[in-house]
Design an enzyme around this catalytic site. Structure first.
Site, PDB file in Angstrom:
ATOM      1  N   MET A   1      35.829  41.668  49.026  1.00  0.00           N
ATOM      2  CA  MET A   1      35.410  42.956  48.470  1.00  0.00           C
ATOM      3  C   MET A   1      34.662  43.770  49.530  1.00  0.00           C
ATOM      4  O   MET A   1      33.830  43.214  50.268  1.00  0.00           O
ATOM      5  CB  MET A   1      34.483  42.727  47.271  1.00  0.00           C
ATOM      6  CG  MET A   1      35.120  41.902  46.181  1.00  0.00           C
ATOM      7  SD  MET A   1      33.922  41.578  44.864  1.00  0.00           S
ATOM      8  CE  MET A   1      34.903  40.497  43.822  1.00  0.00           C
TER       9      MET A   1
ATOM     10  N   GLY B   1      32.613  38.458  39.163  1.00  0.00           N
ATOM     11  CA  GLY B   1      32.990  37.330  38.330  1.00  0.00           C
ATOM     12  C   GLY B   1      32.176  37.354  37.045  1.00  0.00           C
ATOM     13  O   GLY B   1      31.276  38.180  36.868  1.00  0.00           O
TER      14      GLY B   1
ATOM     15  N   GLY C   1      36.895  31.540  37.987  1.00  0.00           N
ATOM     16  CA  GLY C   1      35.770  31.374  38.899  1.00  0.00           C
ATOM     17  C   GLY C   1      34.570  30.771  38.198  1.00  0.00           C
ATOM     18  O   GLY C   1      34.289  29.570  38.319  1.00  0.00           O
TER      19      GLY C   1
ATOM     20  N   MET D   1      45.229  42.107  37.131  1.00  0.00           N
ATOM     21  CA  MET D   1      43.785  41.983  36.923  1.00  0.00           C
ATOM     22  C   MET D   1      43.505  42.018  35.423  1.00  0.00           C
ATOM     23  O   MET D   1      43.926  42.941  34.721  1.00  0.00           O
ATOM     24  CB  MET D   1      43.026  43.115  37.618  1.00  0.00           C
ATOM     25  CG  MET D   1      43.007  43.014  39.136  1.00  0.00           C
ATOM     26  SD  MET D   1      42.395  41.428  39.738  1.00  0.00           S
ATOM     27  CE  MET D   1      40.704  41.474  39.151  1.00  0.00           C
TER      28      MET D   1
ATOM     29  N   GLY E   1      35.668  43.354  40.899  1.00  0.00           N
ATOM     30  CA  GLY E   1      34.363  43.550  41.546  1.00  0.00           C
ATOM     31  C   GLY E   1      33.377  42.451  41.249  1.00  0.00           C
ATOM     32  O   GLY E   1      32.524  42.139  42.091  1.00  0.00           O
TER      33      GLY E   1
ATOM     34  N   HIS F   1      41.428  30.598  45.505  1.00  0.00           N
ATOM     35  CA  HIS F   1      41.540  32.067  45.507  1.00  0.00           C
ATOM     36  C   HIS F   1      40.292  32.624  46.181  1.00  0.00           C
ATOM     37  O   HIS F   1      39.159  32.288  45.780  1.00  0.00           O
ATOM     38  CB  HIS F   1      41.623  32.535  44.053  1.00  0.00           C
ATOM     39  CG  HIS F   1      41.729  34.001  43.816  1.00  0.00           C
ATOM     40  ND1 HIS F   1      42.930  34.684  43.882  1.00  0.00           N
ATOM     41  CD2 HIS F   1      40.788  34.908  43.469  1.00  0.00           C
ATOM     42  CE1 HIS F   1      42.709  35.954  43.577  1.00  0.00           C
ATOM     43  NE2 HIS F   1      41.432  36.134  43.320  1.00  0.00           N
TER      44      HIS F   1
ATOM     45  N   SER G   1      38.396  30.430  41.885  1.00  0.00           N
ATOM     46  CA  SER G   1      37.965  31.539  42.745  1.00  0.00           C
ATOM     47  C   SER G   1      36.670  31.153  43.453  1.00  0.00           C
ATOM     48  O   SER G   1      35.643  30.894  42.805  1.00  0.00           O
ATOM     49  CB  SER G   1      37.718  32.792  41.903  1.00  0.00           C
ATOM     50  OG  SER G   1      36.954  33.725  42.656  1.00  0.00           O
TER      51      SER G   1
ATOM     52  N   ASP H   1      38.165  35.940  47.021  1.00  0.00           N
ATOM     53  CA  ASP H   1      37.981  37.353  46.646  1.00  0.00           C
ATOM     54  C   ASP H   1      37.250  38.108  47.748  1.00  0.00           C
ATOM     55  O   ASP H   1      36.082  37.831  48.017  1.00  0.00           O
ATOM     56  CB  ASP H   1      37.173  37.438  45.343  1.00  0.00           C
ATOM     57  CG  ASP H   1      38.014  37.051  44.149  1.00  0.00           C
ATOM     58  OD1 ASP H   1      37.583  36.205  43.352  1.00  0.00           O
ATOM     59  OD2 ASP H   1      39.132  37.603  44.028  1.00  0.00           O
TER      60      ASP H   1
ATOM     61  N   ASP I   1      43.773  37.166  36.727  1.00  0.00           N
ATOM     62  CA  ASP I   1      42.509  37.005  37.419  1.00  0.00           C
ATOM     63  C   ASP I   1      41.376  37.724  36.704  1.00  0.00           C
ATOM     64  O   ASP I   1      41.372  38.946  36.624  1.00  0.00           O
ATOM     65  CB  ASP I   1      42.712  37.615  38.816  1.00  0.00           C
ATOM     66  CG  ASP I   1      41.544  37.435  39.733  1.00  0.00           C
ATOM     67  OD1 ASP I   1      41.582  38.014  40.828  1.00  0.00           O
ATOM     68  OD2 ASP I   1      40.591  36.722  39.355  1.00  0.00           O
TER      69      ASP I   1
ATOM     70  N   HIS J   1      42.639  37.657  48.069  1.00  0.00           N
ATOM     71  CA  HIS J   1      42.771  38.836  47.197  1.00  0.00           C
ATOM     72  C   HIS J   1      41.950  39.953  47.827  1.00  0.00           C
ATOM     73  O   HIS J   1      40.723  39.958  47.744  1.00  0.00           O
ATOM     74  CB  HIS J   1      42.240  38.459  45.809  1.00  0.00           C
ATOM     75  CG  HIS J   1      42.209  39.581  44.832  1.00  0.00           C
ATOM     76  ND1 HIS J   1      41.518  39.481  43.629  1.00  0.00           N
ATOM     77  CD2 HIS J   1      42.764  40.820  44.830  1.00  0.00           C
ATOM     78  CE1 HIS J   1      41.670  40.608  42.951  1.00  0.00           C
ATOM     79  NE2 HIS J   1      42.415  41.444  43.666  1.00  0.00           N
TER      80      HIS J   1
ATOM     81  N   MET K   1      40.381  43.184  47.836  1.00  0.00           N
ATOM     82  CA  MET K   1      39.902  44.308  47.034  1.00  0.00           C
ATOM     83  C   MET K   1      39.183  45.261  47.997  1.00  0.00           C
ATOM     84  O   MET K   1      37.954  45.427  47.970  1.00  0.00           O
ATOM     85  CB  MET K   1      38.950  43.817  45.923  1.00  0.00           C
ATOM     86  CG  MET K   1      39.669  43.069  44.824  1.00  0.00           C
ATOM     87  SD  MET K   1      38.581  42.174  43.733  1.00  0.00           S
ATOM     88  CE  MET K   1      38.438  40.644  44.664  1.00  0.00           C
TER      89      MET K   1
HETATM   90  C1  DX5 Z   1      37.003  39.800  40.202  1.00  0.00           C
HETATM   91  C2  DX5 Z   1      37.732  38.705  40.959  1.00  0.00           C
HETATM   92  C3  DX5 Z   1      38.033  37.494  40.116  1.00  0.00           C
HETATM   93  C4  DX5 Z   1      36.824  36.825  39.597  1.00  0.00           C
HETATM   94  C5  DX5 Z   1      37.184  35.758  38.598  1.00  0.00           C
HETATM   95  O1  DX5 Z   1      37.101  40.999  40.925  1.00  0.00           O
HETATM   96  O2  DX5 Z   1      38.955  39.202  41.423  1.00  0.00           O
HETATM   97  O3  DX5 Z   1      38.759  36.542  40.895  1.00  0.00           O
HETATM   98  O4  DX5 Z   1      36.130  36.235  40.671  1.00  0.00           O
HETATM   99  O5  DX5 Z   1      35.980  35.225  38.158  1.00  0.00           O
HETATM  100  P1  DX5 Z   1      35.760  34.827  36.620  1.00  0.00           P
HETATM  101  O6  DX5 Z   1      36.732  33.718  36.375  1.00  0.00           O
HETATM  102  O7  DX5 Z   1      34.325  34.385  36.582  1.00  0.00           O
HETATM  103  O8  DX5 Z   1      36.031  36.043  35.805  1.00  0.00           O
HETATM  104 ZN    ZN Z   2      40.454  37.782  42.537  1.00  0.00          ZN
END
Ligand code: DX5
Ligand code: ZN
Length: 231
Positions: A41, A148, A201, A141, A146, A37, A12, A39, A179, A70, A72
């Site tokens: 937001m 990492g 990530g 999820m 929101g 990936h 990610s 993200d 994820d 992705h 969000m």
């Molecule tokens: C959270 C994201 C994930 C996140 C994963 O909302 O969708 O992709 O970045 O990060 P890690 O692996 O650090 O949990």
């Molecule tokens: Zn994600």
């Protein structure tokens, strides 16, 4: 249908260092990454703001790897053309944000991208039955979206197993993506539960050697996935 060979580790970019994005992507590729990936937001659907189409464009200029986006965000249908133009090969929308999900998935396909439907940890798998035949990928999820660096929600492992059973019952062909909160200590169990594409990530980009982190996750995931396919 997605032409990938599970299990896939998808770093990610939320956790990458934007000061040297290209180097981070190249290092992840050295470790075996073939899928990234992104993200996105909006600060409304999730309590954080990350990036827009420009990050996808930048990543797309650094690599020929597969890029999934992705979303969000609220009203994702409004932004599909922008992310498709920026180089997304797969666009995932949250079921919770789509009034006309079937139509939105068709719009993603009309823009030349594969489709993904994401659900939050509090959303029932039953909601997926009506669209299981209309999507290439379902994203479970494993943390609340929101941020990492969160801890995986314990019920995630059973949810992956249940989604795999649902896919078999419906005779569907969607890939299962997970994820959030994935690391070398749980990725084997995640793959064994049935995850095909595994997003990571912080455990890829934020502790030491990116290439070695990716390779370790791939090796562990393959060990878990193989044990499933032979069972
Ligand atoms: C959270 C994201 C994930 C996140 C994963 O909302 O969708 O992709 O970045 O990060 P890690 O692996 O650090 O949990
Ligand atoms: Zn994600």
């Amino acid at each position: 249908m997605l032409s990938c060979t599970p299990p896939v580790i998808a770093p990610s970019l939320l956790a990458s260092n934007l000061k040297h994005l290209e180097q981070d992507i190249k290092n992840a590729e050295k470790g075996g990454a073939e899928w990234f990936h992104c993200d996105i937001m909006d600060g409304h659907f999730v309590p954080n703001i990350s990036f827009g189409p420009m990050l996808v464009e930048a990543a797309n200029s650094c690599t020929n790897a597969f890029i999934d986006v992705h979303l969000m965000i609220e009203e994702p249908h409004r932004f599909i053309p922008m992310f498709a133009d920026a180089g997304a090969q797969l666009i995932t929308v949250h079921l919770e944000t789509c009034t006309h999900l079937h139509q939105t998935l068709q719009m993603i396909r009309d823009h030349g991208c594969h489709t993904g439907v994401a659900i939050n940890p509090g959303t029932s798998l039953c909601n997926l039955q009506a669209i299981a035949e209309s999507t290439d990928l379902i994203l479970l999820m494993t943390v609340n979206p929101g941020f990492g660096g969160q801890k995986i929600i314990d019920s995630s492992f059973d949810r992956i197993r249940s989604l795999k059973v649902l896919r078999d019952e419906l005779k569907s062909s969607f890939q299962i993506q997970v994820d959030g909160g994935i690391h070398a200590g749980n990725v084997r169990e995640i793959a064994a539960a049935g995850a095909d594409i595994i997003v990571a990530g912080s455990k890829v980009f934020q502790n030491g050697n990116i290439a070695a982190n990716v390779t370790e996750l791939i090796d562990q995931a393959r060990a878990g996935y193989t044990s499933t396919s032979t069972s």
